[in-house]
Design a protein around this motif. Sequence first.
Motif, mmCIF file in Angstrom:
data_model
loop_
_atom_site.group_PDB
_atom_site.id
_atom_site.type_symbol
_atom_site.label_atom_id
_atom_site.label_comp_id
_atom_site.label_asym_id
_atom_site.label_seq_id
_atom_site.Cartn_x
_atom_site.Cartn_y
_atom_site.Cartn_z
ATOM 1 N N ALA A 218 0.828 -1.206 0.000
ATOM 2 C CA ALA A 218 0.000 0.000 0.000
ATOM 3 C C ALA A 218 0.861 1.255 0.000
ATOM 4 O O ALA A 218 0.539 2.248 -0.651
ATOM 5 N N GLU A 219 1.973 1.207 0.711
ATOM 6 C CA GLU A 219 2.888 2.353 0.738
ATOM 7 C C GLU A 219 3.492 2.588 -0.643
ATOM 8 O O GLU A 219 3.522 3.721 -1.147
ATOM 9 N N GLY A 220 3.983 1.514 -1.272
ATOM 10 C CA GLY A 220 4.599 1.656 -2.585
ATOM 11 C C GLY A 220 3.607 2.031 -3.667
ATOM 12 O O GLY A 220 3.923 2.811 -4.564
ATOM 13 N N LEU A 221 2.401 1.496 -3.574
ATOM 14 C CA LEU A 221 1.394 1.696 -4.609
ATOM 15 C C LEU A 221 0.638 3.009 -4.437
ATOM 16 O O LEU A 221 0.377 3.719 -5.413
ATOM 17 N N LEU A 222 0.297 3.331 -3.193
ATOM 18 C CA LEU A 222 -0.600 4.455 -2.922
ATOM 19 C C LEU A 222 0.057 5.608 -2.179
ATOM 20 O O LEU A 222 -0.557 6.663 -1.999
ATOM 21 N N GLY A 223 1.304 5.403 -1.698
ATOM 22 C CA GLY A 223 1.971 6.449 -0.945
ATOM 23 C C GLY A 223 1.427 6.638 0.448
ATOM 24 O O GLY A 223 1.532 7.723 1.028
ATOM 25 N N LEU A 224 0.838 5.583 1.041
ATOM 26 C CA LEU A 224 0.278 5.652 2.389
ATOM 27 C C LEU A 224 1.207 4.984 3.394
ATOM 28 O O LEU A 224 1.922 4.043 3.049
ATOM 29 N N THR A 225 1.192 5.457 4.624
ATOM 30 C CA THR A 225 1.899 4.783 5.705
ATOM 31 C C THR A 225 0.946 4.610 6.877
ATOM 32 O O THR A 225 -0.068 5.288 6.974
ATOM 33 N N GLY A 226 1.291 3.696 7.769
ATOM 34 C CA GLY A 226 0.443 3.433 8.922
ATOM 35 C C GLY A 226 -0.006 1.990 8.919
ATOM 36 O O GLY A 226 0.479 1.155 8.149
ATOM 37 N N ALA A 227 -0.955 1.689 9.785
ATOM 38 C CA ALA A 227 -1.452 0.324 9.926
ATOM 39 C C ALA A 227 -2.433 -0.014 8.810
ATOM 40 O O ALA A 227 -3.192 0.843 8.345
ATOM 41 N N LYS A 234 -12.056 0.400 2.538
ATOM 42 C CA LYS A 234 -12.437 1.500 1.658
ATOM 43 C C LYS A 234 -11.719 1.325 0.324
ATOM 44 O O LYS A 234 -10.766 0.552 0.209
ATOM 45 N N TRP A 235 -12.164 2.072 -0.674
ATOM 46 C CA TRP A 235 -11.539 2.012 -1.994
ATOM 47 C C TRP A 235 -10.533 3.139 -2.171
ATOM 48 O O TRP A 235 -10.792 4.279 -1.779
ATOM 49 N N HIS A 236 -9.384 2.799 -2.751
ATOM 50 C CA HIS A 236 -8.367 3.771 -3.130
ATOM 51 C C HIS A 236 -8.255 3.723 -4.652
ATOM 52 O O HIS A 236 -9.043 3.054 -5.323
ATOM 53 N N GLU A 237 -7.264 4.414 -5.209
ATOM 54 C CA GLU A 237 -7.100 4.420 -6.659
ATOM 55 C C GLU A 237 -5.634 4.489 -7.049
ATOM 56 O O GLU A 237 -4.851 5.204 -6.416
ATOM 57 N N PHE A 238 -5.265 3.724 -8.052
ATOM 58 C CA PHE A 238 -3.914 3.761 -8.611
ATOM 59 C C PHE A 238 -4.032 3.767 -10.131
ATOM 60 O O PHE A 238 -4.625 2.849 -10.711
ATOM 61 N N ALA A 239 -3.508 4.799 -10.770
ATOM 62 C CA ALA A 239 -3.552 4.922 -12.231
ATOM 63 C C ALA A 239 -4.972 4.749 -12.767
ATOM 64 O O ALA A 239 -5.186 4.127 -13.818
ATOM 65 N N GLY A 240 -5.938 5.261 -12.017
ATOM 66 C CA GLY A 240 -7.325 5.193 -12.437
ATOM 67 C C GLY A 240 -8.030 3.885 -12.141
ATOM 68 O O GLY A 240 -9.209 3.715 -12.482
ATOM 69 N N ILE A 241 -7.341 2.939 -11.480
ATOM 70 C CA ILE A 241 -7.905 1.617 -11.171
ATOM 71 C C ILE A 241 -8.276 1.555 -9.687
ATOM 72 O O ILE A 241 -7.481 1.946 -8.833
ATOM 73 N N PRO A 242 -9.471 1.055 -9.340
ATOM 74 C CA PRO A 242 -9.839 0.902 -7.923
ATOM 75 C C PRO A 242 -8.890 -0.069 -7.213
ATOM 76 O O PRO A 242 -8.559 -1.125 -7.751
#
Length: 292
Positions: A218-227, A234-242
């Motif tokens: 999740a950190e590498g794909l979405l730039g998020l950190t934490g647990a 919930k839904w996030h997005e990477f390159a327009g893909i859910p």
Amino acid sequence: MSLPVDALIDFLRGEEARGVKTIHLDDEAKELLRELHRRGRATAVRPAERQAAPARVAESAPRPEPVAAAPPPSVPAVTAPSTGDAAQRIAALARQAENWDPARRLGSLRGTMVFSTGNPEADLMFVGEAPGYQEELQREPFVGAAGQKLNDILKAMGLDRPAVYISNIVKFRPAMQGQTTNNRKPTVEEMASCISFVKAEVEIVKPRCIVALGGTAAEGLLGLTGAVAGMRGKWHEFAGIPVRVTYHPAYLLHNNSGAQDKRRVWEDMLEVMEKLGLPISDKQRSFFLPRA
């Protein structure tokens, strides 16, 4: 009654007695320790508060929100091959990754490249963090115990391994001094060196949905950190893909809470199945629920 933390303390004391001074913790082990810490704090309420609190108060508490990570180092973009079918384009991309200078010049990754496996035209794509010992040995992502657990999840979804596309953020196993079968989490720099390949893979495969397996993915794909607890559900997005974030299969292998965390992963997979329009039976919906 013996608690998981007691077993951990006994293990650490035993290692100390053998002269071991440093123990590496991978991402799943850290998440497990965080979970034990959270549970310890949750059970430390006063007796009066415990008596008055509803039975499922811990589950109803708000999830910690994920935090955006610092921007990764700048790395040249990878251009997805434009000729051939999807399988040929992925193969060409893998050949490019084999000698990818931004990853090679770091000097912190091992030499064997492990790219991807599965259907290059799949609707569903899974992304992990980096190859481990077994993956490096067989040159295929998710082939060890965690890979078998992922296969079990796919089977429960009514899918099999060849039907989906499986990849990792980092295409080489992160190196360690005196390394044998032990693995470590990739660094921000290591993830940044390979993320362009993941973007190119997504461009070729064109999945309808991506599952990020674990906090590092999740950190590498979405730039998020934490647990992961704060990222999932919930839904996030990477390159327009859910994108759906869930616990890494290895976390389920090492976690002592059993059905509860398996159910959380399964709830994420039910959301993925609904997103893809896959059939869901009543039996599937009730997996890992307490029996009445």
